[in-house]
Design a protein around this motif. Structure first.
Motif, short mmCIF file in Angstrom:
data_model
loop_
_atom_site.label_atom_id
_atom_site.label_comp_id
_atom_site.label_asym_id
_atom_site.label_seq_id
_atom_site.Cartn_x
_atom_site.Cartn_y
_atom_site.Cartn_z
N LEU A 1 0.97 -1.22 -0.13
CA LEU A 1 -0.09 0.17 0.08
C LEU A 1 1.56 1.57 -0.15
O LEU A 1 0.50 2.42 -0.79
N ARG A 2 2.18 1.07 1.08
CA ARG A 2 2.78 2.46 0.91
C ARG A 2 3.27 2.38 -0.46
O ARG A 2 3.93 3.67 -1.05
N ALA B 1 -5.37 4.48 -8.26
CA ALA B 1 -4.89 3.90 -7.97
C ALA B 1 -5.58 2.37 -7.57
O ALA B 1 -5.19 1.86 -7.15
N LEU B 2 -7.16 2.29 -7.48
CA LEU B 2 -7.66 1.07 -7.22
C LEU B 2 -7.67 0.29 -8.42
O LEU B 2 -8.07 -0.36 -8.34
N PHE C 1 -8.57 8.13 -5.70
CA PHE C 1 -8.40 7.12 -5.42
C PHE C 1 -8.96 5.93 -6.88
O PHE C 1 -8.27 5.10 -6.53
N PRO D 1 -6.57 3.83 -0.08
CA PRO D 1 -5.40 3.17 -1.05
C PRO D 1 -5.97 1.28 -1.83
O PRO D 1 -5.15 1.37 -1.53
N LEU E 1 -1.00 10.03 -3.13
CA LEU E 1 -1.75 10.04 -2.09
C LEU E 1 -1.67 10.54 -0.96
O LEU E 1 -1.79 9.75 0.06
N PHE F 1 -5.20 6.46 6.66
CA PHE F 1 -4.99 5.12 6.28
C PHE F 1 -4.28 4.30 7.03
O PHE F 1 -3.07 3.84 7.33
N HIS G 1 0.92 7.11 -6.58
CA HIS G 1 -0.14 8.18 -6.66
C HIS G 1 -0.61 9.64 -6.83
O HIS G 1 -0.69 9.60 -6.66
N VAL H 1 2.09 2.05 -3.93
CA VAL H 1 0.49 2.95 -4.36
C VAL H 1 0.01 3.82 -3.82
O VAL H 1 -0.03 4.79 -4.51
N ILE H 2 0.43 4.68 -2.97
CA ILE H 2 0.31 5.45 -2.40
C ILE H 2 1.82 6.68 -2.87
O ILE H 2 1.61 7.54 -3.09
#
Length: 292
Positions: free
Chosen positions: A10-11, A85-86, A82, A58, A19, A29, A17, A13-14
């Motif tokens: 997840l980090r 990101a998803l 998001f 996320p 986020l 989060f 993008h 992904v953040i």
């Protein structure tokens, strides 16, 4: 390894993008997948259940819900950052995840998901209570609500009569549902960390509850707790003859709001509603009470 397990952390992904959490949207989060799985497991057996999630961010809890066997997840997200990101998670879910771009306060959760349905969410703090009230009004349509709140809100939901946390929210929630605090999560579990501890609470529809109309429960609890330090014979005056109303409900007019049990408020709601039907003028009082 499932396609969901193979997704980037997840980090990552953040970071990819950009986020950052937005304070104005109440975003904090939860990135520890062990904790998100714990929340998903707390919701019980989700096989065959469509889960409505609010504020997936996320996608940490979303991943856990899919991993623990939810038949389908409908995730409502108002922050358009998001959605992209998803995308990878939507693809990995192979048709089991639907993203709804909307403000959760403006969507009908019942219309989003077929039965059996449940809500599981790490709620944005700034809209948690109004969302909960909306779902409680139709609690019979849900198998369960498994929600994360600020601990102080969770304490109010579960508070017993006579305690400092017992109030309108306690009465309404406990009248409509069985309220079960599950576990606490420290602020450090979130990114960024909030200033308060959080609590996961499960609410189950009451199979049998004290008969009363929702609008009447709102009216009598607003009046009583609007002046919680005063006796009922004073605080209920906005509803009419306070002493007669308390007597009709079998309550001591010298009692204060915080000691009256849920059943007492239901009796009060029935008594007030019966009186307002006899006197049409009371409807104006009801509308005034709701604005308090």
């Amino acid at each position: 390894m499932s396609r969901i397990d193979a997704l980037p952390p997840l980090r990552e992904v953040i970071a990819r993008h950009d986020l950052g959490a937005r304070k104005a949207l109440g975003q904090n989060f939860l990135l520890d997948l062990n904790l998100t799985r714990r929340i998903a497991r707390a919701a019980g057996d989700l096989s065959g259940v469509t889960v409505v999630e609010v504020g997936p961010g996320p996608g940490g809890l979303t991943r856990a819900l899919l991993d623990t066997g939810a038949a389908r997840v409908v995730a409502v997200e108002r922050d358009l950052r998001f959605i992209a990101a998803l995308d990878d998670l939507v693809e990995a879910a192979e048709g089991r995840l639907e993203l709804v771009r909307a403000d959760a306060l403006e969507v009908d959760a019942v219309a989003l998901a077929p039965e059996p349905r449940a809500v599981v969410a790490n709620l944005p703090y700034n809209v948690a209570t109004p969302l909960l009230i909306g779902w409680l009004k139709r609690i019979e349509a849900f198998r369960s609500l498994t929600l994360m709140f600020q601990k102080e809100v969770a304490d109010r939901l579960a508070a017993a009569p006579g305690g400092k946390d017992y109030g309108r929210l306690s009465v309404i929630a406990q009248w409509a549902a069985e309220v079960q605090p599950m576990f606490n999560l420290p602020a450090q579990a979130f990114t960024p960390p909030p200033k308060v501890m959080s609590t996961v609470v499960q609410l189950l529809p009451r199979r049998e509850r004290e008969p009363a109309e929702w609008s009447a429960m709102e009216a009598v609890t607003a009046a009583a707790f609007g002046q919680r330090r005063k006796m009922l014979r004073q605080s209920l005056k906005s509803l009419g003859d306070a002493e007669a109303l308390a007597a009709a409900a079998g309550l001591d007019p010298t009692a204060r709001a915080e000691v009256v049990p849920v059943a007492g408020y239901a009796a009060l709601a029935r008594a007030w509603r019966a009186g307002s039907r006899e006197d049409p003028g009371e409807h104006a009082t009801q509308r005034g009470t709701k604005r308090r």
